[in-house]
Design a protein around this motif. Structure first.
Motif, PDB file in Angstrom:
ATOM      1  N   ALA A 122       0.824  -1.215   0.000  1.00  0.00           N
ATOM      2  CA  ALA A 122       0.000   0.000   0.000  1.00  0.00           C
ATOM      3  C   ALA A 122       0.853   1.257   0.000  1.00  0.00           C
ATOM      4  CB  ALA A 122      -0.944  -0.011   1.196  1.00  0.00           C
ATOM      5  N   GLU A 123       1.938   1.236   0.778  1.00  0.00           N
ATOM      6  CA  GLU A 123       2.784   2.438   0.844  1.00  0.00           C
ATOM      7  C   GLU A 123       3.583   2.639  -0.443  1.00  0.00           C
ATOM      8  OE1 GLU A 123       4.892   2.093   4.575  1.00  0.00           O
ATOM      9  OE2 GLU A 123       3.126   2.743   5.717  1.00  0.00           O
ATOM     10  N   ALA A 124       3.768   1.547  -1.203  1.00  0.00           N
ATOM     11  CA  ALA A 124       4.432   1.656  -2.508  1.00  0.00           C
ATOM     12  C   ALA A 124       3.418   1.924  -3.630  1.00  0.00           C
ATOM     13  CB  ALA A 124       5.217   0.384  -2.796  1.00  0.00           C
ATOM     14  N   LYS A 125       2.158   2.154  -3.234  1.00  0.00           N
ATOM     15  CA  LYS A 125       1.065   2.446  -4.185  1.00  0.00           C
ATOM     16  C   LYS A 125       0.785   1.282  -5.140  1.00  0.00           C
ATOM     17  CE  LYS A 125       1.278   7.506  -4.129  1.00  0.00           C
ATOM     18  NZ  LYS A 125       1.927   7.559  -2.823  1.00  0.00           N
ATOM     19  N   VAL A 199     -15.522  -4.057  -6.043  1.00  0.00           N
ATOM     20  CA  VAL A 199     -15.422  -2.661  -5.619  1.00  0.00           C
ATOM     21  C   VAL A 199     -13.987  -2.177  -5.794  1.00  0.00           C
ATOM     22  CG1 VAL A 199     -15.685  -1.071  -3.676  1.00  0.00           C
ATOM     23  CG2 VAL A 199     -17.317  -2.938  -3.991  1.00  0.00           C
ATOM     24  N   ILE A 200     -13.841  -1.064  -6.502  1.00  0.00           N
ATOM     25  CA  ILE A 200     -12.522  -0.460  -6.696  1.00  0.00           C
ATOM     26  C   ILE A 200     -12.481   0.816  -5.871  1.00  0.00           C
ATOM     27  CG2 ILE A 200     -10.901   0.551  -8.363  1.00  0.00           C
ATOM     28  CD1 ILE A 200     -13.470  -1.686  -9.755  1.00  0.00           C
ATOM     29  N   GLY A 205      -4.709   7.632   2.433  1.00  0.00           N
ATOM     30  CA  GLY A 205      -3.365   8.186   2.654  1.00  0.00           C
ATOM     31  C   GLY A 205      -2.361   7.890   1.558  1.00  0.00           C
ATOM     32  N   THR A 206      -2.425   6.688   0.952  1.00  0.00           N
ATOM     33  CA  THR A 206      -1.407   6.361  -0.057  1.00  0.00           C
ATOM     34  C   THR A 206      -1.966   6.389  -1.476  1.00  0.00           C
ATOM     35  OG1 THR A 206      -1.742   3.962  -0.240  1.00  0.00           O
ATOM     36  CG2 THR A 206      -0.443   4.728   1.631  1.00  0.00           C
ATOM     37  N   GLY A 207      -3.283   6.186  -1.610  1.00  0.00           N
ATOM     38  CA  GLY A 207      -3.882   6.168  -2.945  1.00  0.00           C
ATOM     39  C   GLY A 207      -3.664   4.869  -3.699  1.00  0.00           C
ATOM     40  N   ALA A 208      -3.095   3.848  -3.025  1.00  0.00           N
ATOM     41  CA  ALA A 208      -2.908   2.549  -3.694  1.00  0.00           C
ATOM     42  C   ALA A 208      -4.262   1.974  -4.078  1.00  0.00           C
ATOM     43  CB  ALA A 208      -2.180   1.583  -2.764  1.00  0.00           C
ATOM     44  N   PRO A 209      -4.367   1.318  -5.250  1.00  0.00           N
ATOM     45  CA  PRO A 209      -5.631   0.694  -5.625  1.00  0.00           C
ATOM     46  C   PRO A 209      -6.028  -0.387  -4.612  1.00  0.00           C
ATOM     47  CG  PRO A 209      -4.143   0.815  -7.510  1.00  0.00           C
ATOM     48  CD  PRO A 209      -3.348   1.187  -6.301  1.00  0.00           C
ATOM     49  N   LEU A 210      -7.291  -0.348  -4.197  1.00  0.00           N
ATOM     50  CA  LEU A 210      -7.852  -1.341  -3.278  1.00  0.00           C
ATOM     51  C   LEU A 210      -9.008  -2.019  -4.012  1.00  0.00           C
ATOM     52  CD1 LEU A 210      -8.207  -2.505  -0.331  1.00  0.00           C
ATOM     53  CD2 LEU A 210      -9.781  -0.596   0.054  1.00  0.00           C
ATOM     54  N   ILE A 211      -8.846  -3.301  -4.306  1.00  0.00           N
ATOM     55  CA  ILE A 211      -9.842  -4.035  -5.112  1.00  0.00           C
ATOM     56  C   ILE A 211     -10.381  -5.194  -4.281  1.00  0.00           C
ATOM     57  CG2 ILE A 211     -10.220  -5.379  -7.223  1.00  0.00           C
ATOM     58  CD1 ILE A 211      -7.700  -3.859  -8.369  1.00  0.00           C
ATOM     59  N   THR A 212     -11.694  -5.218  -4.065  1.00  0.00           N
ATOM     60  CA  THR A 212     -12.308  -6.301  -3.297  1.00  0.00           C
ATOM     61  C   THR A 212     -13.509  -6.879  -4.024  1.00  0.00           C
ATOM     62  OG1 THR A 212     -13.528  -4.626  -1.998  1.00  0.00           O
ATOM     63  CG2 THR A 212     -11.529  -5.530  -1.006  1.00  0.00           C
TER      64      THR A 212
END
Length: 232
Positions: A122-125, A199-200, A205-212
């Motif tokens: 996540a911190e590496a986006k 859901v995308i 805080g980091t803006g990393a893509p979160l896909i569930t």
């Protein structure tokens, strides 16, 4: 060079409350594998390494699903010799994907190596992704000092679905309830139980893509969104 995706499976082979066999859920790996294989380089890991337990109930339940049944018969080598999570480096990969099944509720939920990896991705986006019960891995995860689900949209196996498979009493908590709490009301689900819902969102805080994905029907969609997030 093809992007590299780390796939994480549970090592939990029994439900503590009743001793019944559990593990990772067949279509939730088979379908994303079908989408990703050949387009990305896959590495399969689990907390204990070695053979990761396939939930036998999922093999029976999806016996008529050609993709899942072929995967179970022909691809055993894929999950029979997984890498130990503690030996994996986030810097070697472009995305991480957690397969569901009831197993992750008991081991990956609070696994320190898993939580560290999620934070690093996540911190590496880099995309952090999961399906069905897989999103339990995000409940305790943080990045940049914040819960990664804070104010995110997220889905996962719903309370109604858990009730319908008669597993609610054996779970340490209800996944929908906890996802909704940690995301500050951001849990969403399909209009009907067992409907597809992917859901995308973004990690706070980091803006990393979160896909569930919510359930087995959502597994293919999660695989496709992983490809999109990797620019494929």
């Amino acid at each position: 060079m093809a992007p590299k995706v780390l796939v994480v499976l549970t090592s939990q082979d029994k439900i503590p409350a009743n001793g019944n066999p559990t593990g990772w859920y067949l279509p939730e790996f088979a379908h994303p594998y079908d989408v990703l294989n050949g387009k990305v380089e896959l590495t399969i890991a689990s907390p204990k390494g070695g053979a990761a337990p396939l939930d036998p109930g999922s093999v029976q339940m999806f016996a008529n699903d050609p993709v899942a049944s072929a995967f179970a018969k022909e691809k055993q080598s894929v999950w029979s010799n997984t890498v130990k999570l503690s030996e994996v480096k986030a810097s070697d990969f472009d995305a991480i994907f957690y397969v569901g099944g009831h197993g992750p509720m008991f081991d990956l939920h609070s696994d320190p190596d898993s939580l560290s990896l999620i934070q690093q991705f996540a911190e590496a986006k880099k995309p952090v992704t999961a399906v069905c019960h897989g999103p339990t891995v995000f409940l305790k995860a943080t990045a940049g000092g914040k819960p990664i689900l804070a104010d995110a949209k997220v889905t996962g196996f719903s309370n109604v679905e858990e009730d319908q498979v008669k597993m609610s009493e054996f779970m340490p908590f209800m996944l929908e309830t906890e996802l909704n709490k940690v995301s500050n009301g951001g849990y969403v689900k399909a209009d009907e139980p067992w409907g597809e819902k992917v859901v995308i969102s973004k990690v706070a805080g980091t803006g990393a893509p979160l896909i569930t994905g919510q359930n087995p029907a959502s597994a293919t969609g999660v695989g496709k969104e992983i490809l999109k997030a990797l620019g494929l």
